[in-house]
Design an enzyme around this catalytic site. Structure first.
Site, short mmCIF file in Angstrom:
data_model
loop_
_atom_site.label_atom_id
_atom_site.label_comp_id
_atom_site.label_asym_id
_atom_site.label_seq_id
_atom_site.Cartn_x
_atom_site.Cartn_y
_atom_site.Cartn_z
N ASP A 1 -9.80 -3.77 -5.28
CA ASP A 1 -9.18 -2.95 -4.24
C ASP A 1 -9.91 -1.61 -4.12
O ASP A 1 -10.06 -0.89 -5.11
CB ASP A 1 -7.71 -2.72 -4.58
CG ASP A 1 -6.89 -2.25 -3.38
OD1 ASP A 1 -7.44 -1.52 -2.54
OD2 ASP A 1 -5.71 -2.62 -3.29
N SER B 1 0.85 -1.19 0.00
CA SER B 1 0.00 0.00 0.00
C SER B 1 0.89 1.24 0.00
O SER B 1 1.65 1.45 -0.93
CB SER B 1 -0.95 -0.04 1.19
OG SER B 1 -1.97 0.91 1.04
N HIS C 1 -8.01 -4.95 -1.33
CA HIS C 1 -6.77 -4.44 -0.75
C HIS C 1 -6.12 -5.43 0.22
O HIS C 1 -4.91 -5.50 0.32
CB HIS C 1 -7.06 -3.13 -0.02
CG HIS C 1 -5.86 -2.29 0.25
ND1 HIS C 1 -5.12 -1.71 -0.76
CD2 HIS C 1 -5.25 -1.93 1.40
CE1 HIS C 1 -4.12 -1.02 -0.23
NE2 HIS C 1 -4.17 -1.14 1.08
#
Length: 682
Positions: free
Chosen positions: A618, A533, A653
């Site tokens: 995501d 991330s 995610h």
């Protein structure tokens, strides 16, 4: 198999008179069959390129899985006359939520079987569960896509029936009022996914009659709803990166109006709990590292705040918990967690003692007020996750459970350490590391994986991983760089790694890598980096700045198209993060972000070997960011090293759902590292 080659469609992007050409902007078209075709082609290319490792990947997956106790359960905690816990059964991917009435010898009741709910679904995740105060009805939130958009369902805990009530498209955040009928819940904007509305639902009534309680109009703020530990008050908490605002309502009056606790002020952050006649508030009001204050419930504004624990320049106040006879405080000093016990009667307090040089400790689940027992959690790089009960009077510590490593684990075979690297500006950056003693060479040729994050004030503590043993037992050193942008060394550590100081995050990481090489822990030909991330942004920025330092990098769901994303306010998270990265509509921020944005700084040069992962659904880093990045790297890079993109077509995610499916993704990542080290048997 040849690497996929993405088509180019020039898209002109102009801001502040500056022009950029984005040849892969078209990949944002989620419904375009050519986008899906390209993602599948990249997945096929990875699979073909690593075909010789397929057997090893499966063996590695089974190796990591075999260490995990399949028939396992959490430590039960007592609340409202029941012991509550979560367990897993052999062969099950998902948890069973259980309770026992009155005592641990009582019959077990499985009140939610997630394996049954997930049957036939590629992805399934239960976000939250909560029973009504009378324990007759359960609410639970479920996401069957991976985009963190939850449906709320209801179950009759007496009959076991799923009720017809159903609330779609929520954040999964909810709380019951004291009437056992009213559920407060939050909803997100359907486009940006910003949590911006609080509704109330009356059990048995259609959702068309749900009442909008609060709407957060400021696009930099989001809001959630929760309860005080006393369960007397329901709180609506609005929050941006730099500011907070809370409202409260007596839980026994769910149709009443919420009262403002303290109006939002720029750079004022606070969070409140309730005890007796006061709100107890953790705040940064005139306190960079936060302090604890109390305020009377009938007049809780900032002018009445009274210091309970004053601000300290070298100690970060992270959390607190309130008991009938004790105040428990979780703090961070010199980068390490401390838990302090303070009796209300004014007698001397004390701190819990921990032995490891680098570790993680935290206040755990403590729903009961009237007890002298504190439950806390602890682990380290060499100590498996442990749950303790601590008697706050006798100071007796009882280990209730330590993560069991199937097949055995001898902690004396491994050693952990904490070392410090000096940054260019003189700041000392801590590094936590672990390795297996008999596999370590002092000659500097150890393979080393350097992990980091460095954003949002998230402290990256030293933690145990049974899966990581698969690297350590093969001679890898594992290290964590506690770089600026996290909050590891206090609030200043965070503020020195955000906005127009963001480059400190990247240079700190480079400093740590250089120091590990200089101290003979590894060498550039055996050094690997990993982050996910915002940590993926770190990987992208670092490899543009110093590609020579690494043999390989793993960037998981990486945030790499910084400028374009932060200019697009329709994308989830953008508006809420202007105070983290800056708003590029301001020319100074635009130019600064452009200077480090990984996608914008890809050049015609050699890069390390790369594995980049993504999730089609995501909600935080849109799939097209890593996809565009890979396409541009394939076009520009001048080396013949590995470049792989793996997109999970069924997840978001957080990657794959289920207890063991995520290990398959980890097996791929570890295989990539071991393949580069030549450690995979033929």
């Amino acid at each position: 198999m040849q690497a996929p080659k993405a088509k180019k469609i020039a898209q002109l992007l102009e801001t502040h008179g500056h022009q950029r050409i984005d040849n892969y902007y078209w990949m944002r078209e989620r419904e375009n069959p050519e986008v899906i075709e390209y993602l599948n082609a990249e997945n096929d290319y990875l699979k073909s390129s690593l075909k010789s490792t397929e057997k090893f990947q499966e063996e590695l997956f089974q190796e990591m899985k075999s260490r995990v106790k399949e028939d396992d359960e959490s430590v039960p905690y007592l609340k409202s006359g029941y012991y509550w816990y979560v367990k897993y059964e052999t062969g099950g991917e998902y948890p069973l939520y259980c309770r026992k009435k009155g005592g641990l010898e009582a019959p077990e009741e499985i009140f939610l079987n997630v394996n049954s709910l997930a049957e036939g679904k590629a992805y399934y995740h239960v976000g939250g569960t909560a029973a009504t105060p009378n324990l007759k009805t359960l609410a639970f939130a479920a996401d069957a896509v991976g985009r963190r958009i939850y449906e709320i369902h209801f179950k009759d805990l007496e009959t076991g029936d799923i009720l017809p009530d159903y609330i779609p498209a929520t954040t999964g955040n909810f709380v019951w009022a004291a009437d056992n009928q009213t559920l407060f819940y939050s909803k997100q904007d359907p486009d940006t996914l910003r949590s911006f509305q609080i509704y109330s639902h009356k059990l048995g009534s259609p959702i068309t009659e749900d009442r909008l309680i609060y709407e957060e109009k400021d696009e930099e703020f989001s809001c959630v709803v929760h309860k005080t530990k006393s369960e007397k008050y329901i709180l609506i908490h609005s929050e941006s990166t730099i500011s907070s605002e809370m409202r409260f309502l007596d839980s026994s009056n769910p149709s009443g109006e919420f009262t403002l606790l303290q109006a939002r002020i720029p750079y004022l952050e606070y969070a409140a709990d309730h005890y007796q006649d006061h709100f107890w508030i953790r705040t940064n009001h005139e306190a960079q590292n936060f302090k604890l204050v109390k305020a009377p419930i009938n007049s809780p504004g900032i002018e009445t705040w009274e210091d309970v624990i004053e601000h300290r320049d070298t100690v970060l106040l992270e959390d607190f918990d309130i008991f009938s006879h004790f105040l428990v405080v979780q703090e961070r000093s010199k980068g390490l967690c401390k838990i302090n016990i303070k009796p209300w009667d004014g007698t001397a307090g004390h701190s819990l003692e921990f032995e490891d040089e680098t570790y993680t400790a935290w206040i755990s689940t403590n729903p009961e007020f009237d007890t002298s027992i504190l439950r806390f959690g602890y682990n380290s790089l060499v100590t498996p996750a442990s749950t303790f009960d601590y008697h706050m009077v006798t100071k007796e510590k009882t280990l209730l459970k330590q993560q069991e490593i199937i097949g055995g684990y001898d902690s004396t075979q491994y050693t952990s350490a904490r070392i410090w690297a000096k940054a260019d500006d003189g700041v000392m950056v801590p590094i936590s590391l672990v390795y297996r003693i008999d596999k370590f060479s002092p000659q500097g040729e150890n393979p080393l994986l350097l992990y980091s994050y460095g954003s949002y004030g998230f402290s990256m503590d030293a933690y145990f991983s049974s899966s990581r043993l698969s690297l350590l037992d093969r001679g890898f050193v594992f290290a964590i760089a506690h770089i600026r942008g996290g909050e590891d060394l206090g609030r200043i550590w965070y503020e020195d790694g955000k906005m127009l100081k963001k480059r400190n995050t990247f240079t700190d990481y480079i400093t740590c890598a250089e120091y590990l090489i200089s101290q003979k822990y590894t060498s550039p030909s055996h050094l690997y980096g990993m982050g996910g991330s915002a940590g993926g942004l770190l990987m992208g920025a670092v490899m543009n700045m110093r590609p020579d330092l690494f043999n390989g990098l793993i960037a998981a769901v990486p945030f790499v198209d910084v400028v374009t994303t932060m200019l697009d306010e329709s994308i989830p998270l953008t508006t809420g993060e202007f105070q983290e990265w800056g708003n590029p509509k301001n020319k100074d921020y635009y130019e600064y972000m452009l200077s480090y944005s990984p996608y914008d700084n890809v050049e015609a040069k050699d890069y390390p070997n790369l594995l980049i992962t993504s999730g089609l659904h995501d909600s935080q880093v849109q799939y097209w960011e890593p996809t565009k990045w890979v396409a541009k790297l394939r076009e520009m890079k001048t080396d013949s090293k590995l470049l792989f993109l793996h997109t999970n077509m069924d997840a978001g995610h957080g990657g794959a759902s289920g207890r063991f499916n995520s290990l398959k993704e980890m097996a791929l990542e570890y295989t990539f590292l071991l393949y580069l080290e030549g450690m995979i048997p033929a």
